[in-house]
Design a protein around this motif. Structure first.
Motif, PDB file in Angstrom:
ATOM      1  N   GLY A  33     -34.189  -9.137 -12.552  1.00  0.00           N
ATOM      2  CA  GLY A  33     -34.074  -8.159 -11.474  1.00  0.00           C
ATOM      3  C   GLY A  33     -33.804  -6.741 -11.930  1.00  0.00           C
ATOM      4  O   GLY A  33     -33.871  -5.803 -11.135  1.00  0.00           O
ATOM      5  N   PHE A  34     -33.506  -6.545 -13.217  1.00  0.00           N
ATOM      6  CA  PHE A  34     -33.242  -5.208 -13.745  1.00  0.00           C
ATOM      7  C   PHE A  34     -34.538  -4.593 -14.271  1.00  0.00           C
ATOM      8  O   PHE A  34     -35.272  -5.228 -15.027  1.00  0.00           O
ATOM      9  N   GLU A  35     -34.802  -3.362 -13.888  1.00  0.00           N
ATOM     10  CA  GLU A  35     -35.972  -2.626 -14.360  1.00  0.00           C
ATOM     11  C   GLU A  35     -35.508  -1.501 -15.281  1.00  0.00           C
ATOM     12  O   GLU A  35     -34.581  -0.759 -14.952  1.00  0.00           O
ATOM     13  N   VAL A  36     -36.177  -1.378 -16.430  1.00  0.00           N
ATOM     14  CA  VAL A  36     -35.783  -0.396 -17.442  1.00  0.00           C
ATOM     15  C   VAL A  36     -36.933   0.566 -17.688  1.00  0.00           C
ATOM     16  O   VAL A  36     -38.049   0.146 -17.990  1.00  0.00           O
ATOM     17  N   LEU A  61     -31.911   2.619 -15.559  1.00  0.00           N
ATOM     18  CA  LEU A  61     -31.732   1.212 -15.220  1.00  0.00           C
ATOM     19  C   LEU A  61     -31.629   1.089 -13.701  1.00  0.00           C
ATOM     20  O   LEU A  61     -30.795   1.740 -13.079  1.00  0.00           O
ATOM     21  N   SER A  62     -32.504   0.269 -13.105  1.00  0.00           N
ATOM     22  CA  SER A  62     -32.508   0.121 -11.651  1.00  0.00           C
ATOM     23  C   SER A  62     -32.851  -1.312 -11.268  1.00  0.00           C
ATOM     24  O   SER A  62     -33.184  -2.137 -12.121  1.00  0.00           O
ATOM     25  N   GLN A  63     -32.778  -1.595  -9.962  1.00  0.00           N
ATOM     26  CA  GLN A  63     -33.127  -2.915  -9.418  1.00  0.00           C
ATOM     27  C   GLN A  63     -33.983  -2.736  -8.165  1.00  0.00           C
ATOM     28  O   GLN A  63     -33.729  -3.321  -7.122  1.00  0.00           O
ATOM     29  N   ARG A  64     -35.024  -1.943  -8.285  1.00  0.00           N
ATOM     30  CA  ARG A  64     -35.835  -1.563  -7.128  1.00  0.00           C
ATOM     31  C   ARG A  64     -36.477  -2.772  -6.449  1.00  0.00           C
ATOM     32  O   ARG A  64     -36.367  -2.947  -5.233  1.00  0.00           O
ATOM     33  N   LYS A  65     -37.160  -3.604  -7.211  1.00  0.00           N
ATOM     34  CA  LYS A  65     -37.830  -4.766  -6.624  1.00  0.00           C
ATOM     35  C   LYS A  65     -36.808  -5.720  -5.999  1.00  0.00           C
ATOM     36  O   LYS A  65     -37.036  -6.273  -4.909  1.00  0.00           O
ATOM     37  N   TYR A  66     -35.690  -5.905  -6.667  1.00  0.00           N
ATOM     38  CA  TYR A  66     -34.632  -6.777  -6.145  1.00  0.00           C
ATOM     39  C   TYR A  66     -34.130  -6.265  -4.798  1.00  0.00           C
ATOM     40  O   TYR A  66     -33.940  -7.037  -3.847  1.00  0.00           O
ATOM     41  N   ALA A  67     -33.922  -4.937  -4.705  1.00  0.00           N
ATOM     42  CA  ALA A  67     -33.428  -4.339  -3.463  1.00  0.00           C
ATOM     43  C   ALA A  67     -34.458  -4.463  -2.346  1.00  0.00           C
ATOM     44  O   ALA A  67     -34.116  -4.796  -1.202  1.00  0.00           O
ATOM     45  N   LEU A  68     -35.730  -4.211  -2.661  1.00  0.00           N
ATOM     46  CA  LEU A  68     -36.779  -4.310  -1.648  1.00  0.00           C
ATOM     47  C   LEU A  68     -36.947  -5.743  -1.156  1.00  0.00           C
ATOM     48  O   LEU A  68     -37.169  -5.976   0.039  1.00  0.00           O
ATOM     49  N   ASP A  69     -36.841  -6.710  -2.061  1.00  0.00           N
ATOM     50  CA  ASP A  69     -36.934  -8.115  -1.649  1.00  0.00           C
ATOM     51  C   ASP A  69     -35.782  -8.475  -0.716  1.00  0.00           C
ATOM     52  O   ASP A  69     -35.960  -9.225   0.254  1.00  0.00           O
ATOM     53  N   LEU A  70     -34.609  -7.939  -0.994  1.00  0.00           N
ATOM     54  CA  LEU A  70     -33.434  -8.202  -0.172  1.00  0.00           C
ATOM     55  C   LEU A  70     -33.610  -7.617   1.234  1.00  0.00           C
ATOM     56  O   LEU A  70     -33.301  -8.262   2.240  1.00  0.00           O
ATOM     57  N   LEU A  93     -26.251  -6.352  -6.939  1.00  0.00           N
ATOM     58  CA  LEU A  93     -26.901  -5.048  -6.861  1.00  0.00           C
ATOM     59  C   LEU A  93     -25.976  -3.915  -7.299  1.00  0.00           C
ATOM     60  O   LEU A  93     -26.437  -2.850  -7.708  1.00  0.00           O
ATOM     61  N   THR A  94     -24.670  -4.131  -7.231  1.00  0.00           N
ATOM     62  CA  THR A  94     -23.727  -3.091  -7.654  1.00  0.00           C
ATOM     63  C   THR A  94     -23.760  -2.851  -9.160  1.00  0.00           C
ATOM     64  O   THR A  94     -23.144  -1.902  -9.645  1.00  0.00           O
ATOM     65  N   ASN A  95     -24.495  -3.693  -9.905  1.00  0.00           N
ATOM     66  CA  ASN A  95     -24.628  -3.476 -11.354  1.00  0.00           C
ATOM     67  C   ASN A  95     -25.369  -2.185 -11.666  1.00  0.00           C
ATOM     68  O   ASN A  95     -25.192  -1.612 -12.750  1.00  0.00           O
ATOM     69  N   THR A  96     -26.205  -1.716 -10.753  1.00  0.00           N
ATOM     70  CA  THR A  96     -26.923  -0.458 -10.961  1.00  0.00           C
ATOM     71  C   THR A  96     -26.682   0.538  -9.837  1.00  0.00           C
ATOM     72  O   THR A  96     -27.172   1.658  -9.894  1.00  0.00           O
ATOM     73  N   GLN A 139     -33.112   3.742   2.051  1.00  0.00           N
ATOM     74  CA  GLN A 139     -33.283   5.165   1.810  1.00  0.00           C
ATOM     75  C   GLN A 139     -33.810   5.442   0.402  1.00  0.00           C
ATOM     76  O   GLN A 139     -34.754   6.215   0.220  1.00  0.00           O
ATOM     77  N   GLN A 140     -33.219   4.790  -0.615  1.00  0.00           N
ATOM     78  CA  GLN A 140     -33.635   4.958  -2.006  1.00  0.00           C
ATOM     79  C   GLN A 140     -33.444   3.640  -2.752  1.00  0.00           C
ATOM     80  O   GLN A 140     -32.494   3.475  -3.509  1.00  0.00           O
ATOM     81  N   PRO A 141     -34.348   2.684  -2.557  1.00  0.00           N
ATOM     82  CA  PRO A 141     -34.179   1.371  -3.211  1.00  0.00           C
ATOM     83  C   PRO A 141     -34.280   1.423  -4.722  1.00  0.00           C
ATOM     84  O   PRO A 141     -33.781   0.538  -5.413  1.00  0.00           O
ATOM     85  N   GLY A 142     -34.893   2.463  -5.266  1.00  0.00           N
ATOM     86  CA  GLY A 142     -35.048   2.575  -6.709  1.00  0.00           C
ATOM     87  C   GLY A 142     -33.954   3.368  -7.384  1.00  0.00           C
ATOM     88  O   GLY A 142     -34.017   3.627  -8.595  1.00  0.00           O
TER      89      GLY A 142
END
Length: 234
Positions: free
Chosen positions: A32-35, A44-53, A99-102, A137-140
């Motif tokens: 779930g982490f994107e680099v 470091l982000s979790q854009r896809k993870y946030a959008l899936d959620l 999600l709080t990891n990023t 607002q800003q998933p990425g």
């Protein structure tokens, strides 16, 4: 990790001989982490993870909000409107915790709602849905680690005295920066009741110092020079 390419290659070869690994090159996506890398640094982000959620909650078409929680909100442990899907609430909060990891800006809201996992109320679930609308607002949004960061640790900490309406315990929070990069953060309710705002502040500072000491040991193991003393802003 290391700065000796020859030694790193030897370690990879040893691991391959033992376990038959496959070198996939620079890290781009993992659990779930994107680099994203550039000359300026690493994002470091979790854009896809946030959008899936957001999609699973059915909020893709919802109106985004500017804050993860309404400022000044106090949640009592029990109201007259219990939430029926307890397992669903627990699963949602667990995913938000990951999600709080990023996204450190979610830490306070998610930490607050995680206190009601045993008996969630409808207003707790509504507050969790608000966090998802904030994500829209800003998933990425993520963390940026600068390539030319200075070797300096700086800590910021604070407390919200007796903010829990049920236990009168205080909430503490801290952010630790390595140069200009945020590397550690926390929002947590204190385990004991502080009898004054000063005591709550001292407890917040003590928690921050413990984390700073752990980071100093880690950076020492990584042979990174650190400017001392480490500054803490209350």
């Amino acid at each position: 990790m290391g700065d000796d390419l020859e030694e790193i290659t030897k370690v990879k070869q040893f691991l391959d001989n033992q376990f038959k690994i496959k070198d996939l090159g620079n890290l781009r996506y993992f659990l779930g982490f994107e680099v994203a890398r550039s000359k300026e640094g690493l994002v470091l982000s979790q854009r896809k993870y946030a959008l899936d959620l957001i999609e699973e909650a059915g909020l893709l078409a919802s109106q985004p909000v500017s804050t993860p929680m309404v400022p000044g909100t106090k949640f009592p442990a029990l109201t007259d409107q219990p939430f029926s899907d307890i397992s669903g609430y627990r699963r949602l909060i667990g995913r938000l915790l990951y999600l709080t990891n990023t996204m450190p800006d979610l830490s306070f809201a998610v930490s607050t709602l995680s206190q009601f996992l045993s008996t969630p109320m409808k207003e707790h679930h509504e507050a969790a849905m608000r966090i998802l609308r904030y994500l829209k607002q800003q998933p990425g949004q993520g963390l940026f680690f600068s390539a030319d960061s200075s070797h300096k640790l700086t800590g910021f900490c604070d407390s919200d005295w007796a903010s829990c309406v049920d236990t009168r315990k205080s909430v503490i929070g801290y952010n630790l920066f390595y140069g200009s990069s945020l590397v550690s953060w926390k929002s947590k309710k204190q385990s004991t009741i502080s009898r004054s705002s000063s005591e709550a502040e001292y407890r917040a500072m003590a928690t921050t110092v413990c984390e700073i000491q752990w980071l100093l040991y880690l950076l020492e193991d990584l042979q990174q020079p650190i400017q001392k003393p480490v500054g803490i802003v209350l």
